[in-house]
Design a protein around this motif. Structure first.
Motif, PDB file in Angstrom:
ATOM      1  N   SER A 226       9.547 -44.220 -34.173  1.00 34.16           N
ATOM      2  CA  SER A 226       9.962 -42.867 -34.550  1.00 34.16           C
ATOM      3  C   SER A 226       9.755 -41.896 -33.397  1.00 34.16           C
ATOM      4  N   SER A 227       8.606 -42.019 -32.718  1.00 37.46           N
ATOM      5  CA  SER A 227       8.304 -41.132 -31.602  1.00 37.46           C
ATOM      6  C   SER A 227       9.321 -41.279 -30.474  1.00 37.46           C
ATOM      7  N   ARG A 228       9.603 -42.523 -30.100  1.00 36.25           N
ATOM      8  CA  ARG A 228      10.527 -42.767 -28.994  1.00 36.25           C
ATOM      9  C   ARG A 228      11.955 -42.397 -29.379  1.00 36.25           C
ATOM     10  N   ALA A 229      12.312 -42.649 -30.625  1.00 28.61           N
ATOM     11  CA  ALA A 229      13.659 -42.307 -31.078  1.00 28.61           C
ATOM     12  C   ALA A 229      13.876 -40.796 -31.030  1.00 28.61           C
ATOM     13  N   ILE A 230      12.864 -40.041 -31.474  1.00 30.83           N
ATOM     14  CA  ILE A 230      12.965 -38.579 -31.445  1.00 30.83           C
ATOM     15  C   ILE A 230      12.992 -38.082 -30.008  1.00 30.83           C
TER      16      ILE A 230
ATOM     17  N   ASN B 199       2.494 -37.477 -30.346  1.00 31.56           N
ATOM     18  CA  ASN B 199       3.679 -37.311 -29.497  1.00 31.56           C
ATOM     19  C   ASN B 199       4.905 -36.904 -30.309  1.00 31.56           C
ATOM     20  N   ILE B 200       4.999 -37.421 -31.547  1.00 25.26           N
ATOM     21  CA  ILE B 200       6.089 -37.001 -32.437  1.00 25.26           C
ATOM     22  C   ILE B 200       6.009 -35.498 -32.687  1.00 25.26           C
ATOM     23  N   LEU B 201       4.787 -35.042 -32.979  1.00 22.45           N
ATOM     24  CA  LEU B 201       4.577 -33.618 -33.223  1.00 22.45           C
ATOM     25  C   LEU B 201       4.961 -32.793 -31.995  1.00 22.45           C
TER      26      LEU B 201
END
Length: 414
Positions: free
Chosen positions: A17-21, A157-159
């Protein structure tokens, strides 16, 4: 503290999810401004503070702090936490002062067009303060790993990315301004740091009564060296692509996105498996060899998949106006996963076996080689330039082998 497949699974899901975002954010910028000089400048600014954070306080620093947390059986974890945090804030202040007062020595190494662009230079100076909020996050990352909650690292990192995307969207609506982008980076870094702090505080229950500053200088020296040991490897591709602008506009951004695909494989499979296994004090030499062979096999499969996807999606790349030279950059970047995976695994093993000095010396020499050679040679093709990148990794691995054997022979004689 044992290897947990469940925790690894959660980590992989959050990391995807983090890398995709993150990739969506970069691709969004690319679609808006194209593979242009403006895109090159923007991608440099977006990456600089986090790359510097990973360089100085890389994965080795987290592993070192975890070992210290374990030694004290949670009685003085908060002392190590705050001592490490203060230490990295101090380093961040020194970096900001040097960059602002002495003409961006680091910035010019990482991006050769920085000094020639007054607007970018002004934004760069503002974005430097994100380093003060980025470096201390390593203390929280060590807490997450120690508590078997490694998945919280990509959550932070997502945040960071979500806050950055929201604030950048406002800039694109009103008209893109790279100075405003620098402010967005600082806001996102602040949100990430505060979140990491409060979550780590909840996990280790800071005890003011037992808190005391670590006065042993060896702690700070070993912490810094452990971080730099892996950090040099992170720095290599960032330093390498600084001169790609000489081959035309958009080369920097295309190389950045290409390396990010490889970094996804590293972060999804290579890094978490390595970290979770190596934090086990009882790991044997046989298990280490098995780890290396398994992860290199993963790298082989990943590169094959990347080649296949690139082949079937060449028509799609025309949507973002990727030219032949930029396509060549993507193709030449595929082999990077082999070099980075091998170098990372071996380096982490050396750090875990307390051979940090060998890693630091080898990586520093390899990095100096890269910086000198890439500026000294006039390149006739992109292929010749990429040869410098892969020869750098080759030199690094050779130096590790030589220094390790020299040390082994010395110990035998002693």
């Amino acid at each position: 503290m044992s290897f947990s497949k469940f925790q690894l699974g959660i980590y992989q899901l959050t990391l995807i999810s983090s890398r995709a975002i993150g990739f969506a954010r970069d691709f969004f910028v690319l679609l808006l401004v194209g593979a242009t000089v403006l895109a090159d400048d923007t991608f440099f600014l977006l990456a600089f503070s986090d790359v510097l954070m990973a360089f100085i306080a890389g994965g080795g620093a987290s592993l070192y702090l975890v070992s210290k947390y374990s030694e004290k059986n949670e009685s003085l974890i908060d002392s190590y936490y705050w001592s490490a945090t203060a230490f990295y804030v101090f380093i961040g202040i020194i970096i900001c002062l040097i960059e602002i007062l002495f003409g961006q020595p680091l910035g010019n190494i990482f991006y050769n067009d920085l000094s020639n662009n007054e607007t970018l230079l002004s934004a760069y100076k503002v974005s430097l303060f994100a380093i003060l909020l980025g470096l201390p996050v390593v203390s929280a990352n060590a807490v997450f790993l120690y508590k078997d909650k490694i998945y919280l690292q990509p959550v932070m990192n997502i945040l960071f990315t979500l806050v950055l995307m929201i604030t950048l969207s406002i800039a694109f609506i009103k008209g893109f301004d790279i100075k405003y982008a620098a402010v967005c980076i600082i806001i996102a870094a602040l949100v990430r740091y505060l979140s990491a702090f409060f979550i780590s505080k909840k996990n280790i229950n800071f005890n003011k009564a037992s808190f005391k500053w670590i006065k042993n200088n060896s702690f700070y020296r070993e912490l810094l060296l452990a971080g730099l040991g892996i950090g040099f490897l992170i720095l290599i591709p960032f330093v390498f692509r600084s001169e790609l602008t000489q081959f035309g506009e958009g080369m920097y951004v295309v190389a950045t996105l290409s390396f990010k695909v490889n970094d996804l494989i590293m972060a999804l499979l290579i890094i978490p498996v390595t970290a979770l296994i190596l934090k086990n004090d009882n790991i044997t030499r046989r298990e280490i060899k098995k780890l290396i062979l398994t992860l290199l096999l993963i790298s082989l499969v990943s590169v094959s998949l990347e080649m296949f996807l690139l082949y079937i999606n060449q028509n799609y790349l025309s949507m973002v106006e990727i030219n032949d030279n930029q396509l060549k950059v993507i193709q030449l970047s595929l082999a990077y996963i082999f070099c980075s995976a091998m170098a990372y695994i071996i380096s982490m093993v050396f750090v875990r076996k307390k051979l940090i000095a060998i890693v630091n010396i080898s990586s520093l020499i390899a990095l100096i080689y890269l910086v000198i050679v890439k500026d000294a040679i006039v390149y006739k093709s992109i292929l010749e330039y990429y040869a410098i990148l892969y020869s750098t990794f080759g030199i690094y691995m050779l130096l590790l082998t030589v220094f390790y054997n020299i040390r082994k022979l010395y110990l035998v004689k002693v």
